[in-house]
Design a protein around this motif. Sequence first.
Motif, PDB file in Angstrom:
ATOM      1  N   VAL A  67      15.539  43.998  63.747  1.00 41.92           N
ATOM      2  CA  VAL A  67      14.662  43.240  64.649  1.00 41.92           C
ATOM      3  C   VAL A  67      14.633  43.884  66.038  1.00 41.92           C
ATOM      4  O   VAL A  67      13.575  44.037  66.644  1.00 41.92           O
ATOM      5  N   TYR A  68      15.821  44.280  66.512  1.00 38.52           N
ATOM      6  CA  TYR A  68      15.897  44.897  67.839  1.00 38.52           C
ATOM      7  C   TYR A  68      15.070  46.191  67.889  1.00 38.52           C
ATOM      8  O   TYR A  68      14.364  46.452  68.861  1.00 38.52           O
ATOM      9  N   ALA A  98      11.368  45.476  68.110  1.00 36.59           N
ATOM     10  CA  ALA A  98      10.998  45.080  69.478  1.00 36.59           C
ATOM     11  C   ALA A  98      11.077  46.259  70.448  1.00 36.59           C
ATOM     12  O   ALA A  98      10.188  46.461  71.274  1.00 36.59           O
ATOM     13  N   THR A 101      14.214  39.924  70.964  1.00 34.73           N
ATOM     14  CA  THR A 101      15.122  39.790  69.816  1.00 34.73           C
ATOM     15  C   THR A 101      15.826  38.431  69.857  1.00 34.73           C
ATOM     16  O   THR A 101      15.917  37.737  68.844  1.00 34.73           O
ATOM     17  N   ILE A 146      13.412  35.738  68.875  1.00 32.72           N
ATOM     18  CA  ILE A 146      13.128  35.743  67.431  1.00 32.72           C
ATOM     19  C   ILE A 146      14.272  35.052  66.675  1.00 32.72           C
ATOM     20  O   ILE A 146      14.040  34.212  65.809  1.00 32.72           O
ATOM     21  N   SER A 175       9.089  38.244  63.177  1.00 23.94           N
ATOM     22  CA  SER A 175       9.248  39.283  64.209  1.00 23.94           C
ATOM     23  C   SER A 175       7.899  39.892  64.583  1.00 23.94           C
ATOM     24  O   SER A 175       7.588  40.054  65.765  1.00 23.94           O
ATOM     25  N   ARG A 176       7.114  40.218  63.575  1.00 27.42           N
ATOM     26  CA  ARG A 176       5.805  40.829  63.839  1.00 27.42           C
ATOM     27  C   ARG A 176       4.927  39.871  64.640  1.00 27.42           C
ATOM     28  O   ARG A 176       4.366  40.243  65.670  1.00 27.42           O
ATOM     29  N   TYR A 222       5.787  37.339  66.466  1.00 25.21           N
ATOM     30  CA  TYR A 222       6.304  37.078  67.808  1.00 25.21           C
ATOM     31  C   TYR A 222       5.996  38.251  68.739  1.00 25.21           C
ATOM     32  O   TYR A 222       5.567  38.049  69.877  1.00 25.21           O
ATOM     33  N   CYS A 223       6.201  39.475  68.249  1.00 25.83           N
ATOM     34  CA  CYS A 223       5.929  40.657  69.088  1.00 25.83           C
ATOM     35  C   CYS A 223       4.450  40.695  69.486  1.00 25.83           C
ATOM     36  O   CYS A 223       4.119  40.941  70.650  1.00 25.83           O
TER      37      CYS A 223
END
Lengths: 160, 178
Positions: A10-11, A14, A28, A31, A56-57, A59-60
């Motif tokens: 995840v990090y 991002a 991160t 998320i 994750s996608r 949110y980014c």
Amino acid sequence: MLINDYSKAVYNIALNFFADRDIAADVTQDIFLKVYHNIDKFKEERNFTAWLFTISRNYCIDYWRKNKKYFLSNQELDDKISAHDQTPEEHSVRESEVVELRKKIAQLEPELRVILILRDIQDLSYQEIAAKFSIPEGTVKSRINRARLKLAQSFAGVEQ
Amino acid sequence: MNSKCKEIESLLSAYLENELSPAESAHVARHLTDCPPCRELKEKLEEILLQLSDLQEEVPFFLKNRLYNIPEISEKKESGKFIYLPKWLAAAAGTIILFLNLFYFTNIFPSVNREMHAWVGSVESFVVQTGGWIEKIKESKDLLLFTFFNKKSEDNKDEKMNSDFNLNHVISKGGKNG
């Protein structure tokens, strides 16, 4: 367990999405907060990584859209990765290459960016990406090709 | 850039990943030997792909700590929800309270001060009256229960538990009634 297994993935999504370590750390954390709050909504028959990567996608991309003005005005990003932020590896010969490459990735369209990160940085297969985001494999392939070409052309200074 | 170059561009990723058929692969390779711009693009792509695979980083220690503390952060946020006020609302409430105190406890504006004391006095008397009414309602309820059902109300059940208190209560009631 959850953090040990998935925080790196995840990090890195991002970090390579925003080309900024501070923002990547905040995103991160957000998320994982989201995952913590919505874990009861996760259905066990689904694939957990697919669920996590979708969060994750989304949110980014949302974060980028909400702060679009800021990111576009910082398109240069030259000072964003300041010297004190750099890891020892980046202080080596390839330091400037890494910074330059992240800047170029951060200029791609958000959808292309995420898929490129998953395929070429996180080394996921086309099938895995297609399954995670529920899109046809052909779409993934064409998006990857488009993202790579844009990246290569931005280095060559060629406008598509 | 001609249409042939466009076609080759769309096949470049698959070519680099060996995903084309032998015929398609040979077709791309032929074009690349003849077309310097496409060859240059392909070389750039190869270089970038190598660099991309090297862009992963470890999660910083401080971030791992933050992630491990997420349940605590989350609980703090949850408990904070009850006392959260928008800044402007808190500022407005604070200002109003400040002015009310100023008017009530000082005599800068005598007319306002008098009004406020009168208002507070009326609130006090209302509270006292209401308390009296509540007492009367309770007494009426006890009386009704005792008259029609020959039993004491819930409040009085506790009194049975304490005989001393009950005794004092009876005595005091008896005294009142003469």
